[in-house]
Write a protein that holds these residues in place. Structure first.
Motif, PDB file in Angstrom:
ATOM      1  N   GLN A   1       0.845  -1.195   0.000  1.00 54.17           N
ATOM      2  CA  GLN A   1       0.000   0.000   0.000  1.00 54.17           C
ATOM      3  C   GLN A   1       0.887   1.255   0.000  1.00 54.17           C
ATOM      4  O   GLN A   1       1.833   1.345   0.800  1.00 54.17           O
ATOM      5  CB  GLN A   1      -0.907   0.011   1.228  1.00 54.17           C
TER       6      GLN A   1
ATOM      7  N   SER B   1      -5.373  -5.984  -5.356  1.00 53.79           N
ATOM      8  CA  SER B   1      -5.847  -4.613  -5.176  1.00 53.79           C
ATOM      9  C   SER B   1      -6.003  -3.955  -6.532  1.00 53.79           C
ATOM     10  O   SER B   1      -5.350  -4.358  -7.507  1.00 53.79           O
ATOM     11  CB  SER B   1      -4.830  -3.826  -4.350  1.00 53.79           C
ATOM     12  N   HIS B   2      -6.818  -2.935  -6.569  1.00 48.88           N
ATOM     13  CA  HIS B   2      -6.877  -2.082  -7.758  1.00 48.88           C
ATOM     14  C   HIS B   2      -5.623  -1.215  -7.774  1.00 48.88           C
ATOM     15  O   HIS B   2      -4.906  -1.116  -6.768  1.00 48.88           O
ATOM     16  CB  HIS B   2      -8.115  -1.163  -7.682  1.00 48.88           C
ATOM     17  N   THR B   3      -5.382  -0.552  -8.893  1.00 49.96           N
ATOM     18  CA  THR B   3      -4.463   0.579  -8.918  1.00 49.96           C
ATOM     19  C   THR B   3      -4.899   1.516 -10.023  1.00 49.96           C
ATOM     20  O   THR B   3      -5.796   1.181 -10.810  1.00 49.96           O
ATOM     21  CB  THR B   3      -2.994   0.153  -9.086  1.00 49.96           C
TER      22      THR B   3
ATOM     23  N   PRO C   1      -8.514  -5.569  -9.445  1.00 46.67           N
ATOM     24  CA  PRO C   1      -7.959  -6.882  -9.117  1.00 46.67           C
ATOM     25  C   PRO C   1      -8.663  -7.947  -9.946  1.00 46.67           C
ATOM     26  O   PRO C   1      -9.848  -7.811 -10.247  1.00 46.67           O
ATOM     27  CB  PRO C   1      -8.263  -7.033  -7.623  1.00 46.67           C
TER      28      PRO C   1
ATOM     29  N   THR D   1      -9.390   2.630  -1.616  1.00 46.55           N
ATOM     30  CA  THR D   1      -8.176   2.469  -0.813  1.00 46.55           C
ATOM     31  C   THR D   1      -7.363   1.309  -1.364  1.00 46.55           C
ATOM     32  O   THR D   1      -7.892   0.223  -1.594  1.00 46.55           O
ATOM     33  CB  THR D   1      -8.550   2.202   0.663  1.00 46.55           C
ATOM     34  N   ARG D   2      -6.105   1.585  -1.586  1.00 44.34           N
ATOM     35  CA  ARG D   2      -5.234   0.527  -2.122  1.00 44.34           C
ATOM     36  C   ARG D   2      -4.826  -0.461  -1.035  1.00 44.34           C
ATOM     37  O   ARG D   2      -4.742  -0.106   0.139  1.00 44.34           O
ATOM     38  CB  ARG D   2      -3.956   1.142  -2.707  1.00 44.34           C
ATOM     39  N   ASP D   3      -4.541  -1.662  -1.471  1.00 40.48           N
ATOM     40  CA  ASP D   3      -3.982  -2.698  -0.602  1.00 40.48           C
ATOM     41  C   ASP D   3      -2.761  -3.253  -1.348  1.00 40.48           C
ATOM     42  O   ASP D   3      -2.381  -2.716  -2.397  1.00 40.48           O
ATOM     43  CB  ASP D   3      -5.064  -3.772  -0.386  1.00 40.48           C
ATOM     44  N   THR D   4      -2.183  -4.317  -0.841  1.00 36.78           N
ATOM     45  CA  THR D   4      -1.048  -4.902  -1.561  1.00 36.78           C
ATOM     46  C   THR D   4      -1.525  -5.405  -2.922  1.00 36.78           C
ATOM     47  O   THR D   4      -2.554  -6.071  -3.016  1.00 36.78           O
ATOM     48  CB  THR D   4      -0.452  -6.070  -0.758  1.00 36.78           C
ATOM     49  N   ARG D   5      -0.802  -5.031  -3.955  1.00 36.59           N
ATOM     50  CA  ARG D   5      -1.156  -5.485  -5.310  1.00 36.59           C
ATOM     51  C   ARG D   5       0.021  -6.259  -5.892  1.00 36.59           C
ATOM     52  O   ARG D   5       1.185  -5.839  -5.754  1.00 36.59           O
ATOM     53  CB  ARG D   5      -1.468  -4.284  -6.195  1.00 36.59           C
TER      54      ARG D   5
END
Ligand SMILES: O=C(O)CCC(=O)C(=O)O
Ligand SMILES: [Fe+2]
Length: 165
Positions: free
Chosen positions: A38, A62-64, A95, A140-144
């Motif tokens: 993140q 996650s999205h980005t 994702p 909100t981003r998470d690990t991608r």
């Protein structure tokens, strides 16, 4: 670039994507795995001429937002070009999605991911409705983890290189 065997589970996806015609009948032979915690991003860049001019990306976790920029122009006498002034638009990459980029978007423009924890979607995100998102939404981003799957035309077999005098 040296050839190495792609693990079987990943080879399945290389073949599936190649069967869509992404690499003009060739089968993907190169996978780059990136992990973004993140808040992490990747600065604007071009991937270079080593690859077939199509890049395919599976996103996990996650999205980005993938941002696109015009390259720095070389003409003299122009005002300095900031990253902000060269920014063109973004794609919302979800994702479990497959993104296929080719031609001008891949060969002429630079791409990057801004380092931030959250993305507020604007009309600069050009695939909002296709991605089922709304302007003004904050994600909100998470690990991608991204799997960038491509075809590299010129690979060398390790045996040949090691055997050279
Ligand atoms: O993670 C992504 O989707 C982009 C990665 C990328 O541009 C690269 O590794 O060259
Ligand atoms: Fe890249």
């Amino acid at each position: 670039m040296l050839a190495e065997k792609i693990p079987d589970w990943l080879q399945v996806y290389c073949e599936k994507i190649s069967s869509l015609g992404a690499f003009s009948g060739k089968t993907a032979n190169h996978v780059l795995v990136n992990e973004y915690k993140q808040g992490e991003g990747i600065m604007p860049h071009e991937d270079g001429p080593l690859y077939h001019p199509t890049v395919t990306t599976i996103s996990l976790g996650s999205h980005t937002l993938l941002d696109f920029y015009t390259p720095i122009s070389r003409s003299d006498g122009e005002a300095p070009q900031t990253e902000e002034s060269r920014f063109l638009f973004s794609l919302l990459v979800k994702p479990r999605s497959l993104l296929i980029l080719q031609d001008e978007m891949y060969q002429r423009l630079l791409h990057g991911i801004r380092p931030c924890d959250q993305d507020t979607l604007t009309d600069k995100v050009v695939n909002l409705s296709a991605a089922g998102a709304l302007p003004g939404e904050t994600l909100t981003r998470d690990t991608r983890v991204s799997l960038t799957i491509r075809h590299v035309p010129k690979v060398m077999k390790a045996k040949l290189i090691l055997g050279r005098k």
